[in-house]
Design a protein around this motif. Sequence first.
Motif: not given
Length: 163
Positions: A34-36, A41-43, A46-49, A131-136
Motif C-alpha cells: 500500500i505504501g508504494k 503517513p509515518v505515524n 507504524s500503527i499498521l506495522e 485514542e490517538d492511534d485510532k483517530t489517525a
Amino acid sequence: MLKKIFIGLLVIIIVLQFIRPAKNRMEIPGTYGIGKQYPVPVNVVSILEKACYDCHSNTTRYPWYNNIQPVGWWLNNHIKKGKGELNFSEFGNYSFAKQAKKLHKVAKEVKEGGMPLNSYTWIHRDAILNEDDKTALVNWAEGLSKQIATVHNIDMSKKVPKS
Ligand code: HEC
C-alpha cells in the motif's frame, strides 16, 4: 500401562513439532504494498506495522512460541484468514472498488474495536491502540477510501467484489 500411555503421548507431541506451516515472510519488499501505491503517513505506517501487519501483510514477525505446535498452526490459521480478507502487501493488486471498500472497513473495524483481534492484543500489548492511534488510522483510511472512490467513480453501496 500408564507409563506406556505417557511415553506414547510424549512421542506424539515430539513428532508434531516437526510439522510446521511455511512462514509468511517475503524477503523482497513488494511493489504492490500500500505504501508504494498511496501516501501513508509515518505515524500510520507504524500503527499498521505494530497492530495489523502480522496478519494482514506478507511480513509477519513471528513470536518464539510459533515454534511450539499446535500453537504455530493456530497462528498460521489467523494469518491465512486475515491475509485472505485484507493484505496490505498486495493492496495495489486489488481493484479500485475493492481498495476503497477495504479501507472503509478498516475504519469501521478500528472504530468498533473489532481489530486488532482481542486474542492478539492479549499477548501483544504494544498493539493496543490508544485514542490517538485510532483517530489517525480511521482518518487516514476514511480519507483515502473517499479519495479512491471519488477519483474512480465507485458506488460504495455495492458489495466488495471477491477479487
Ligand atoms: C491476529 C491477527 C490479526 C490482526 C493483528 C489484525 N487482524 Fe484484521 N482480521 C484478522 C482475521 C482472522 C480476519 C477475518 C475475519 C475474522 O475472523 O474476524 C480479519 C478481518 C479484518 C477486516 C475485515 C475485512 C473484510 O472485508 O471484512 C479488516 C478491515 C481488518 N481485519 C483490519 C485490521 C486492521 C486495521 C488491523 C490493525 C489495526 C487488524 N485487522 C489486525 C486477523 C487479524
